[in-house]
Design a protein around this motif. Structure first.
Motif, PDB file in Angstrom:
ATOM      1  N   ASN A 141       1.024  -1.265  -0.230  1.00  0.00           N
ATOM      2  CA  ASN A 141       0.168  -0.081   0.248  1.00  0.00           C
ATOM      3  C   ASN A 141       0.869   1.547   0.140  1.00  0.00           C
ATOM      4  OD1 ASN A 141      -2.907  -1.237   0.232  1.00  0.00           O
ATOM      5  ND2 ASN A 141      -2.208  -1.324   1.997  1.00  0.00           N
ATOM      6  N   CYS A 142       1.734   1.542  -0.230  1.00  0.00           N
ATOM      7  CA  CYS A 142       2.684   2.399  -0.524  1.00  0.00           C
ATOM      8  C   CYS A 142       2.821   3.605  -1.708  1.00  0.00           C
ATOM      9  CB  CYS A 142       4.591   1.861   0.040  1.00  0.00           C
ATOM     10  SG  CYS A 142       5.712   3.255   0.476  1.00  0.00           S
ATOM     11  N   GLY A 143       2.614   4.269  -1.740  1.00  0.00           N
ATOM     12  CA  GLY A 143       2.733   4.620  -3.094  1.00  0.00           C
ATOM     13  C   GLY A 143       4.216   5.019  -3.537  1.00  0.00           C
ATOM     14  N   TYR A 144       4.706   5.419  -2.752  1.00  0.00           N
ATOM     15  CA  TYR A 144       6.055   5.749  -3.485  1.00  0.00           C
ATOM     16  C   TYR A 144       6.459   4.466  -3.705  1.00  0.00           C
ATOM     17  CZ  TYR A 144       6.002  10.537  -1.053  1.00  0.00           C
ATOM     18  OH  TYR A 144       5.766  11.926  -0.692  1.00  0.00           O
ATOM     19  N   CYS A 145       6.494   3.371  -3.392  1.00  0.00           N
ATOM     20  CA  CYS A 145       7.114   2.041  -3.299  1.00  0.00           C
ATOM     21  C   CYS A 145       6.982   1.880  -4.439  1.00  0.00           C
ATOM     22  CB  CYS A 145       6.895   1.284  -2.283  1.00  0.00           C
ATOM     23  SG  CYS A 145       7.505   0.866  -0.980  1.00  0.00           S
ATOM     24  N   LYS A 146       5.500   2.343  -5.165  1.00  0.00           N
ATOM     25  CA  LYS A 146       5.050   1.923  -6.362  1.00  0.00           C
ATOM     26  C   LYS A 146       6.167   2.531  -7.470  1.00  0.00           C
ATOM     27  CE  LYS A 146       0.378   0.270  -5.077  1.00  0.00           C
ATOM     28  NZ  LYS A 146      -0.977   0.459  -5.102  1.00  0.00           N
ATOM     29  N   LYS A 147       6.337   4.200  -7.349  1.00  0.00           N
ATOM     30  CA  LYS A 147       6.977   4.964  -7.824  1.00  0.00           C
ATOM     31  C   LYS A 147       8.134   4.452  -7.941  1.00  0.00           C
ATOM     32  CE  LYS A 147       4.564   9.150  -6.747  1.00  0.00           C
ATOM     33  NZ  LYS A 147       4.274  10.742  -6.104  1.00  0.00           N
ATOM     34  N   ARG A 149       9.076   1.388  -7.749  1.00  0.00           N
ATOM     35  CA  ARG A 149       9.057   0.207  -8.930  1.00  0.00           C
ATOM     36  C   ARG A 149       9.210   0.371 -10.516  1.00  0.00           C
ATOM     37  NH1 ARG A 149      10.583  -4.363  -5.874  1.00  0.00           N
ATOM     38  NH2 ARG A 149      10.376  -6.083  -7.423  1.00  0.00           N
ATOM     39  N   HIS A 150       8.642   1.371 -10.861  1.00  0.00           N
ATOM     40  CA  HIS A 150       8.215   1.966 -12.069  1.00  0.00           C
ATOM     41  C   HIS A 150       9.941   2.324 -12.682  1.00  0.00           C
ATOM     42  CE1 HIS A 150       4.590   1.813 -13.714  1.00  0.00           C
ATOM     43  NE2 HIS A 150       4.226   2.307 -11.696  1.00  0.00           N
ATOM     44  N   THR A 151      10.416   3.495 -11.271  1.00  0.00           N
ATOM     45  CA  THR A 151      12.245   3.474 -11.708  1.00  0.00           C
ATOM     46  C   THR A 151      12.681   2.766 -11.793  1.00  0.00           C
ATOM     47  OG1 THR A 151      11.938   5.494 -10.231  1.00  0.00           O
ATOM     48  CG2 THR A 151      13.863   4.741 -10.636  1.00  0.00           C
ATOM     49  N   LEU A 152      13.314   1.438 -10.835  1.00  0.00           N
ATOM     50  CA  LEU A 152      13.750  -0.035 -11.015  1.00  0.00           C
ATOM     51  C   LEU A 152      13.178  -1.140 -12.781  1.00  0.00           C
ATOM     52  CD1 LEU A 152      13.561  -1.959  -7.981  1.00  0.00           C
ATOM     53  CD2 LEU A 152      15.300  -0.863  -8.940  1.00  0.00           C
ATOM     54  N   GLN A 153      12.035  -0.301 -13.231  1.00  0.00           N
ATOM     55  CA  GLN A 153      12.189  -0.764 -14.474  1.00  0.00           C
ATOM     56  C   GLN A 153      12.853  -0.098 -15.107  1.00  0.00           C
ATOM     57  OE1 GLN A 153       9.760  -3.530 -15.137  1.00  0.00           O
ATOM     58  NE2 GLN A 153      10.424  -2.747 -12.451  1.00  0.00           N
ATOM     59  N   GLY A 154      14.184   0.775 -15.235  1.00  0.00           N
ATOM     60  CA  GLY A 154      14.485   1.052 -15.919  1.00  0.00           C
ATOM     61  C   GLY A 154      16.473   0.904 -15.722  1.00  0.00           C
ATOM     62  N   VAL A 155      16.511   0.252 -14.545  1.00  0.00           N
ATOM     63  CA  VAL A 155      17.857  -0.165 -14.102  1.00  0.00           C
ATOM     64  C   VAL A 155      18.202  -2.189 -14.279  1.00  0.00           C
ATOM     65  CG1 VAL A 155      19.277  -1.074 -12.249  1.00  0.00           C
ATOM     66  CG2 VAL A 155      17.413   1.104 -11.763  1.00  0.00           C
ATOM     67  N   ASP A 156      19.210  -2.222 -15.323  1.00  0.00           N
ATOM     68  CA  ASP A 156      19.941  -3.526 -15.703  1.00  0.00           C
ATOM     69  C   ASP A 156      20.872  -4.491 -15.138  1.00  0.00           C
ATOM     70  OD1 ASP A 156      18.899  -5.307 -17.815  1.00  0.00           O
ATOM     71  OD2 ASP A 156      20.594  -4.495 -19.086  1.00  0.00           O
ATOM     72  N   ASN A 157      20.937  -5.394 -15.541  1.00  0.00           N
ATOM     73  CA  ASN A 157      21.205  -6.638 -14.907  1.00  0.00           C
ATOM     74  C   ASN A 157      21.434  -6.398 -12.944  1.00  0.00           C
ATOM     75  OD1 ASN A 157      22.447  -6.751 -17.081  1.00  0.00           O
ATOM     76  ND2 ASN A 157      23.882  -5.190 -17.231  1.00  0.00           N
ATOM     77  N   ILE A 158      20.173  -6.075 -12.595  1.00  0.00           N
ATOM     78  CA  ILE A 158      19.825  -5.940 -11.302  1.00  0.00           C
ATOM     79  C   ILE A 158      19.628  -7.173 -10.651  1.00  0.00           C
ATOM     80  CG2 ILE A 158      18.071  -4.995 -11.222  1.00  0.00           C
ATOM     81  CD1 ILE A 158      19.068  -3.138  -9.320  1.00  0.00           C
ATOM     82  N   THR A 159      19.941  -8.007  -9.815  1.00  0.00           N
ATOM     83  CA  THR A 159      18.371  -8.521  -8.661  1.00  0.00           C
ATOM     84  C   THR A 159      17.940  -8.279  -7.244  1.00  0.00           C
ATOM     85  OG1 THR A 159      19.889 -10.791  -9.269  1.00  0.00           O
ATOM     86  CG2 THR A 159      18.326 -10.813  -7.382  1.00  0.00           C
ATOM     87  N   VAL A 160      16.931  -8.575  -7.602  1.00  0.00           N
ATOM     88  CA  VAL A 160      15.939  -7.706  -6.118  1.00  0.00           C
ATOM     89  C   VAL A 160      15.590  -8.613  -5.570  1.00  0.00           C
ATOM     90  CG1 VAL A 160      14.079  -5.713  -5.354  1.00  0.00           C
ATOM     91  CG2 VAL A 160      15.959  -5.039  -8.311  1.00  0.00           C
ATOM     92  N   ASP A 191       2.617  -7.222 -10.958  1.00  0.00           N
ATOM     93  CA  ASP A 191       1.261  -6.864 -11.845  1.00  0.00           C
ATOM     94  C   ASP A 191       1.028  -5.895 -10.821  1.00  0.00           C
ATOM     95  OD1 ASP A 191       1.806  -8.120 -13.747  1.00  0.00           O
ATOM     96  OD2 ASP A 191       0.416  -9.919 -13.380  1.00  0.00           O
ATOM     97  N   TRP A 192       1.088  -5.666  -9.357  1.00  0.00           N
ATOM     98  CA  TRP A 192      -0.139  -4.474  -8.582  1.00  0.00           C
ATOM     99  C   TRP A 192       0.512  -3.823  -8.750  1.00  0.00           C
ATOM    100  CZ3 TRP A 192      -3.874  -3.637  -6.003  1.00  0.00           C
ATOM    101  CH2 TRP A 192      -3.947  -3.046  -4.748  1.00  0.00           C
ATOM    102  N   MET A 193       2.315  -3.641  -8.237  1.00  0.00           N
ATOM    103  CA  MET A 193       2.900  -2.559  -8.051  1.00  0.00           C
ATOM    104  C   MET A 193       3.143  -1.487  -9.421  1.00  0.00           C
ATOM    105  SD  MET A 193       3.826  -2.696  -4.667  1.00  0.00           S
ATOM    106  CE  MET A 193       5.248  -1.286  -4.241  1.00  0.00           C
ATOM    107  N   LEU A 194       3.420  -2.003 -10.585  1.00  0.00           N
ATOM    108  CA  LEU A 194       3.054  -1.231 -11.445  1.00  0.00           C
ATOM    109  C   LEU A 194       1.606  -1.128 -12.419  1.00  0.00           C
ATOM    110  CD1 LEU A 194       6.095  -3.534 -13.155  1.00  0.00           C
ATOM    111  CD2 LEU A 194       6.412  -0.918 -11.679  1.00  0.00           C
ATOM    112  N   ASN A 195       0.735  -1.463 -11.524  1.00  0.00           N
ATOM    113  CA  ASN A 195      -1.022  -2.089 -13.007  1.00  0.00           C
ATOM    114  C   ASN A 195      -2.182  -1.961 -11.742  1.00  0.00           C
ATOM    115  OD1 ASN A 195       1.151  -1.801 -14.892  1.00  0.00           O
ATOM    116  ND2 ASN A 195       1.637  -4.290 -14.985  1.00  0.00           N
ATOM    117  N   ASN A 196      -1.686  -2.024 -10.769  1.00  0.00           N
ATOM    118  CA  ASN A 196      -3.184  -1.806  -9.646  1.00  0.00           C
ATOM    119  C   ASN A 196      -3.393  -3.180  -9.862  1.00  0.00           C
ATOM    120  OD1 ASN A 196      -2.160  -0.256  -7.546  1.00  0.00           O
ATOM    121  ND2 ASN A 196      -3.634   1.496  -8.542  1.00  0.00           N
ATOM    122  N   LYS A 197      -2.806  -4.473 -11.050  1.00  0.00           N
ATOM    123  CA  LYS A 197      -3.432  -5.846 -10.997  1.00  0.00           C
ATOM    124  C   LYS A 197      -3.189  -7.082  -9.565  1.00  0.00           C
ATOM    125  CE  LYS A 197      -3.606  -9.212 -14.150  1.00  0.00           C
ATOM    126  NZ  LYS A 197      -2.938 -10.148 -15.227  1.00  0.00           N
ATOM    127  N   ALA A 198      -4.380  -6.648  -8.496  1.00  0.00           N
ATOM    128  CA  ALA A 198      -4.076  -7.584  -7.686  1.00  0.00           C
ATOM    129  C   ALA A 198      -4.082  -9.734  -7.936  1.00  0.00           C
ATOM    130  CB  ALA A 198      -5.582  -7.357  -6.854  1.00  0.00           C
TER     131      ALA A 198
END
Length: 260
Positions: A141-147, A149-160, A191-198
């Motif tokens: 339910n963290c709005g900043y976490c969702k933002k 996650r969008h930032t992480l989409q631009g980071v390559d060669n990473i394990t989270v 799906d949930w954090m990026l697209n609000n798909k439960a």
């Protein structure tokens, strides 16, 4: 805790610039026979008595800064004189302003042994070769976490490794459990954090590591989401932009982490 300290009778609060001057002007009035251990015990006693019974002083340590003593209470660091007559709230910064000694000390206290993290209780996501590794504490339910996650989409060669740290809302536990019990946890989380798909409702017998992650977060003093933990043990609380994250990953010096 800070509110209690500010209300102490006789407390003097000073900023970093004033602190440097006043600290150097102090002279010791403690008896010469007083040992360092006795002084630290005395300071701890005085702080607890004046702040209240709910105060928990984790440690008292003499600093090299003008005879001040560091008083650590959880994540908070304040300073006092050897008679515990004054409490100084703020950062100690060198005269050139290039080193914040209080921040250095706080970072040291908050350092995490990455190898000790129970990565089996985290949702694993790999992109590219996955050689760069981070762990994140996030709430569904963290709005900043969702933002972030969008930032992480631009980071390559990473394990989270995502620890679902359910601290913000009553239904955080339910949402995290549904995601944990999904056939593909990583996809369900994105799906949930990026697209609000439960995620689909979890089966009745599926158990998520909520209590384990909650205890872990409290142990290493994670107080908000998102909080990023790096393999060198350092952390970044709050959302960071892609440049700051890339700079940190590039300049970090740490041993390779064996992925689980």
């Amino acid at each position: 805790m800070k509110k209690n300290l500010i209300n102490l009778a006789g407390v003097v609060m000073v900023g970093a610039s004033v602190l440097a001057g006043s600290a150097h002007g102090q002279t010791s009035t403690q008896p010469k026979a007083q040992t360092s251990t006795q002084t630290e015990a005395y300071i701890k006693k005085m702080i607890v008595e004046n702040v209240g019974s709910g105060a928990k002083v984790d440690s008292v340590t003499k600093t090299p800064y003008g005879g001040l003593y560091e008083v650590r209470m959880g994540n908070e660091i304040v300073y006092t004189d050897e008679k515990a007559k004054y409490v100084f709230v703020g950062s100690i910064i060198d005269i050139k302003g290039s080193v914040n000694f209080t921040k250095q000390r706080t970072d040291e206290l908050n350092r995490v042994n990455f190898a000790d993290l129970p990565l089996d209780a985290a949702v694993k996501y790999v992109k590219g070769n996955g050689k760069r590794v981070i762990a994140i504490f996030e709430d569904p339910n963290c709005g900043y976490c969702k933002k972030f996650r969008h930032t992480l989409q631009g980071v390559d060669n990473i394990t989270v490794y995502t620890f679902m740290y359910n601290i913000l809302a009553e239904d955080s536990v339910t949402k995290s459990r549904d995601i944990w019990c999904a056939p593909d946890r990583s996809k369900a989380w994105d799906d949930w954090m990026l697209n609000n798909k439960a995620a689909p409702v979890a089966a009745a017998g599926c158990v998520a590591p909520h209590e384990k992650v909650l205890a872990l977060g409290k142990k290493i003093r994670v107080t908000g989401t998102p909080t990023v933990i790096f393999t060198d043990g350092s952390r970044l609380p709050g959302m960071v932009d892609i440049k700051a994250l890339e700079d940190k990953l590039t300049n970090m010096k740490s041993a390779p982490v064996a992925l689980k």
